[in-house]
Scaffold this active site. Structure first.
Site, PDB file in Angstrom:
ATOM      1  N   SER A 140     121.701 -41.736 124.105  1.00  0.00           N
ATOM      2  CA  SER A 140     121.595 -43.098 123.595  1.00  0.00           C
ATOM      3  C   SER A 140     120.436 -43.806 124.268  1.00  0.00           C
ATOM      4  CB  SER A 140     122.885 -43.861 123.884  1.00  0.00           C
ATOM      5  OG  SER A 140     122.942 -44.133 125.264  1.00  0.00           O
ATOM      6  N   LYS A 141     120.136 -44.971 123.745  1.00  0.00           N
ATOM      7  CA  LYS A 141     119.025 -45.753 124.303  1.00  0.00           C
ATOM      8  C   LYS A 141     119.249 -46.029 125.785  1.00  0.00           C
ATOM      9  CE  LYS A 141     117.531 -47.982 120.109  1.00  0.00           C
ATOM     10  NZ  LYS A 141     118.422 -48.629 119.171  1.00  0.00           N
ATOM     11  N   ARG A 142     120.521 -46.148 126.141  1.00  0.00           N
ATOM     12  CA  ARG A 142     120.833 -46.487 127.525  1.00  0.00           C
ATOM     13  C   ARG A 142     120.343 -45.429 128.523  1.00  0.00           C
ATOM     14  NH1 ARG A 142     126.452 -46.950 127.483  1.00  0.00           N
ATOM     15  NH2 ARG A 142     126.195 -47.309 125.288  1.00  0.00           N
ATOM     16  N   SER A 143     120.276 -44.174 128.074  1.00  0.00           N
ATOM     17  CA  SER A 143     119.849 -43.115 128.986  1.00  0.00           C
ATOM     18  C   SER A 143     118.385 -43.322 129.395  1.00  0.00           C
ATOM     19  CB  SER A 143     120.029 -41.746 128.338  1.00  0.00           C
ATOM     20  OG  SER A 143     119.113 -41.614 127.276  1.00  0.00           O
ATOM     21  N   GLY A 144     117.653 -44.136 128.633  1.00  0.00           N
ATOM     22  CA  GLY A 144     116.288 -44.470 129.032  1.00  0.00           C
ATOM     23  C   GLY A 144     115.253 -43.442 128.624  1.00  0.00           C
TER      24      GLY A 144
END
Ligand code: GLU
Length: 490
Positions: free
Chosen positions: A255-259
């Site tokens: 996800s986007k959160r993983s960067g």
């Protein structure tokens, strides 16, 4: 056999995800491996999700990744237009939808929002799903015509029987059959006249002669509906390849959160395009041997889509870093220097020979931002503890180090030539005279000039970069530090 034609069909909704790039890459490789054509089609019929500038990101990413398309909005190959909103203007989707209506495979639906909202919903995988109840299927031809004539808003829905099963074939998953009763009468043409993605992709893939479709397996559940459309038209469906999910290290959807979910993020973080492309190729595919490093041309040569795996692919940033490091090692020095220079300049303000430092770090870093940690000591010796002079293998202690540094100081003061070679020769002569091991001398010197356990180069390489004056300042400071420590221990 007809010419292999693949397409990358992104919706311009934002950044290019690792998963998107993987689909594009596999489509490209399948086409090129077979000597076929790779096409770019922009799927912009969902006006609500459209993001300004997203199409530019797609072009930029494909270009920098080396995935040259043979046909696309900017390259006519006789199958255009290549942007769905432009294709729509010719009336193509409406024309095909009407054909389905004539065949009883689709129908007009005039239900308003209120009625649709009142229909039963089911929760499937956390999402609320509405199954349309075929209310408008029972309208007579006259009623439909009257509604149309009065300008009543409508959609066109696919007519899926409640009985029977639909089977489709995926190259990885084999034959998959689903009960028709589980398939919703999905919308083909929306009330704004635009086709849904679900309909447009079928019409376009067929009319653009696409032979292989590669996409994420989130489309697997819609595939039976697409299959029914192909069958209803009497068209042969393309080869389907639904790719496994890409997860993060915790086996959760990337996800986007993983960067590091988007290609651009990875490039900003300092990864090389070639390494990212190479790494992404291996997210679900592997060659027969265990080889891991491939140029794009080598991938074209080796890529056999039958070797794509069904199991989820883990995006392992540690592995990607390793791979990036291998690319840096193999990189031509001039190109490396050009790319490393901004990072070196950011860490180093003094007047050093940056090329020499670049040569030292080239084989030691994995990504460019690592440079900062490797070169910080050139600017100033960091705080360090004298215990760093104790090294078991080198047989050194703070005491032996103090002795060596004291003995070497006048020799190094007298030395004129501060090139690596000359310094090395001097130190080796001292080692020979003393009858000790190399490390017994090199360790304390290197510690004195760097203050670090690990440095990108040996003692003399570092001194060459620092120059005579700075090297001597550091050695004198180290002697003072060791003396002070000795004093305080007494
Ligand atoms: N427009 C779809 C997407 O961006 C394409 C899916 C497909 O390749 O068929 O997800």
């Amino acid at each position: 056999m007809s010419k292999v034609r693949t397409r990358y069909a992104p919706s311009p909704t934002g950044k290019m995800h690792v998963g998107n790039l993987r689909s594009a890459l596999y489509e490209f490789l399948i086409a090129k491996h077979a000597g076929g054509d790779f096409m770019l089609r922009i799927e912009d019929t969902d006006q609500e999700r459209f993001v300004e500038g997203a199409t530019d990101i797609i072009y930029r990413t494909l270009e920098s990744a080396g995935l040259k398309h043979d046909e696309g909005p900017d390259k006519d190959g006789g199958f255009g237009p290549y942007i769905q909103s432009e294709r729509m203007k010719s009336g193509i989707y409406m024309e095909y939808a009407r054909k389905l209506v004539e065949r009883g495979e689709a129908y007009y639906c005039f239900c308003d929002k209120e009625r649709l909202d009142s229909l039963k919903t089911e929760i499937v995988e956390g999402k609320e799903i509405m199954m349309y109840d075929k209310h408008c299927l029972s309208l007579s031809k006259e009623e439909v015509e009257a509604n149309l004539a009065s300008g009543k808003p409508f959609v066109i829905r696919q007519n899926i029987p409640n009985e029977g099963t639909t089977t489709f074939h995926d190259e990885l998953y084999g034959d998959i059959s689903v009960e028709n009763a589980e398939l919703d009468d999905m919308v083909l043409i929306k009330s704004d006249g635009y086709p849904t993605y679900n309909f447009a992709n079928v019409v376009d893939d067929h009319t653009m002669n696409i032979t292989h479709v590669v996409r994420g397996n989130e489309y697997l559940s819609s595939a039976p509906k697409y299959q029914r459309l192909y069958d209803a038209f009497g068209w042969e469906s393309p080869v389907y390849i639904h790719l496994p999910l890409i997860t993060d290290e915790n086996h959760k959807k990337l996800s986007k959160r993983s960067g590091h979910a988007s290609f651009e993020d990875l490039i900003v973080q300092g990864f090389l395009t070639d390494a990212v492309v190479n790494y992404i190729a291996l997210l679900g595919w592997s060659p027969e041997d265990n080889r891991e490093i491939f140029t794009l041309d080598e991938l074209i040569e080796e890529f056999d889509y039958h070797r794509i795996s069904k199991s989820p692919a883990v995006f392992d940033i540690v592995k990607l870093k390793w791979m990036n490091g291998e690319y840096l090692k193999a990189m031509d020095f001039d190109r490396f220097y050009e790319m490393a220079e901004p990072y070196l300049r950011e860490s180093l303000t003094k007047d050093f020979d940056l090329k020499k430092i670049a040569a030292m770090v080239k084989t030691r870093i994995e990504i460019f931002p690592d440079i900062a940690d490797h070169v910080d000591f050139f600017e100033a010796v960091p705080e360090y503890d004298v215990s760093m002079y104790a090294h078991k293998k080198m047989k050194t202690t703070p005491e032996t180090s103090l002795e060596v540094l004291r003995e070497l100081l006048p020799i190094l003061e007298a030395q004129e030539d501060y090139s690596n070679d000359a310094l090395y020769e001097t130190l080796c002569r001292y080692v020979a005279d003393k009858g000790c091991k190399n490390g017994y001398v090199m360790w304390p010197i290197r510690t004195a000039v760097s203050g670090k356990q690990m440095t990108p180069g040996g003692a003399t390489e570092i001194m060459e970069v620092l120059g005579k004056e700075e090297s001597l300042i550091r050695i004198r400071a180290a002697i003072a530090k060791l003396e002070a420590d000795k004093g305080s221990a007494l």
